[in-house]
Scaffold this active site. Structure first.
Site, PDB file in Angstrom:
ATOM      1  N   ARG A  12       8.853  -3.870  -5.275  1.00 33.51           N
ATOM      2  CA  ARG A  12       9.474  -5.185  -5.366  1.00 33.51           C
ATOM      3  C   ARG A  12       8.545  -6.290  -4.883  1.00 33.51           C
ATOM      4  NH1 ARG A  12      14.932  -5.695  -2.367  1.00 33.51           N
ATOM      5  NH2 ARG A  12      13.679  -4.894  -0.630  1.00 33.51           N
ATOM      6  N   ASP A 105      -0.660  -5.563   3.593  1.00 33.11           N
ATOM      7  CA  ASP A 105       0.704  -5.602   4.116  1.00 33.11           C
ATOM      8  C   ASP A 105       0.781  -5.006   5.517  1.00 33.11           C
ATOM      9  OD1 ASP A 105       0.097  -3.070   3.065  1.00 33.11           O
ATOM     10  OD2 ASP A 105       2.177  -2.657   2.518  1.00 33.11           O
TER      11      ASP A 105
END
Length: 262
Positions: A12, A105
């Site tokens: 996502r 991330d």
């Protein structure tokens, strides 16, 4: 000045619009879309948003997905900036053998966790170490010492990947919709509980190792789609922080402004 934070994972794209590019900024709007529907952002989710004046994002899904996102940013004629892990930055010293190869991330989440710990550390007190857990398609378990040094971490398959591997590698097993329980008495629950306990065990082992190294119990900060589910079965205290990556992006964006790079 509004600021757009973007986190592109393996499944996502998550975004948050803030009223400023600095830690503690107010969240104005947020959302998430599956990667397959990125092309709808400009016409749907972002169509009525105020014009952001800056953006910063992290992306682990590859160059093609990043380019598709940049096409949507043309709605605002906005110059995209993407995080690349650095040897030092955002309050974190990157101990990876090749710092730029650390997933952006993971680095951004550690920056967000460190910022949170420093905010909650009293005057004159030493910050506690941290275990930073991201629970997504993959699970990462990263250790940060009291000085803000990332000293190493783990990468595990997430719940979905574990179950798919069992389905592909064994006869007669299908991906279940089981529950996590202490003593499973059916195959669906056994599969789901096995995956959850495997991830929880890795976190608890890292916690024990970091405590032995630093001499003080680390805090566990957890984020990601399945974080709440996983936190419920942990034997150790866990703080679920949904905005961990966004918090890190705000800190890094603030540093860029201070350095005249924004």
């Amino acid at each position: 000045m509004s600021f757009l934070a973007i986190d592109i994972g393996n499944t996502r794209l998550k975004w948050g619009l803030y009223d400023a590019a600095k830690p503690g900024a107010r969240l104005l709007a947020h959302g998430a879309v599956f990667l397959e529907t990125i092309e709808q952002l400009a016409e749907q989710d972002w169509a009525r948003l105020p014009h952001p004046t800056a953006m910063l994002g992290c992306a682990v899904a590859g160059d093609a997905v990043r380019r598709r996102t940049e096409e949507q940013l043309e709605l605002w004629d906005l110059t995209p900036h993407w995080v690349v892990s650095q040897p030092v930055g955002g309050g974190i010293v990157n101990g990876y053998d090749h710092p730029s190869r650390l997933g952006s991330d993971r680095w951004v989440a550690m920056v967000g966790a460190r910022e949170r710990i420093l905010e909650q550390t009293g005057p004159g007190a030493r910050p506690v170490p941290a275990i930073v857990v991201m629970v997504g398609t993959a699970v990462t378990v990263d250790a940060v010492d009291p000085d803000g040094c990332f000293i190493g971490g783990l990468i595990l398959p997430g719940f979905g990947l574990m179950l798919k591997a069992l389905e592909m590698g064994t006869a007669g097993l299908r991906v279940p919709t089981g529950d996590v329980c202490e003593f499973p008495t059916n195959t669906s629950d056994a599969l789901m509980s096995g995956g959850a306990c495997g991830i929880a065990g890795a976190i608890e082992r890292m916690h024990r190792q970091l405590q032995q190294r630093c001499g003080v119990a680390p805090r566990i900060l957890m984020s990601g789609g399945a974080a709440t589910k996983l936190a419920q079965i942990m034997a150790l205290p866990v703080e679920v922080v949904d905005t961990l990556v966004f918090d890190g992006l705000l800190r890094l964006a603030s540093d860029r402004v201070a350095a005249g790079l924004a």
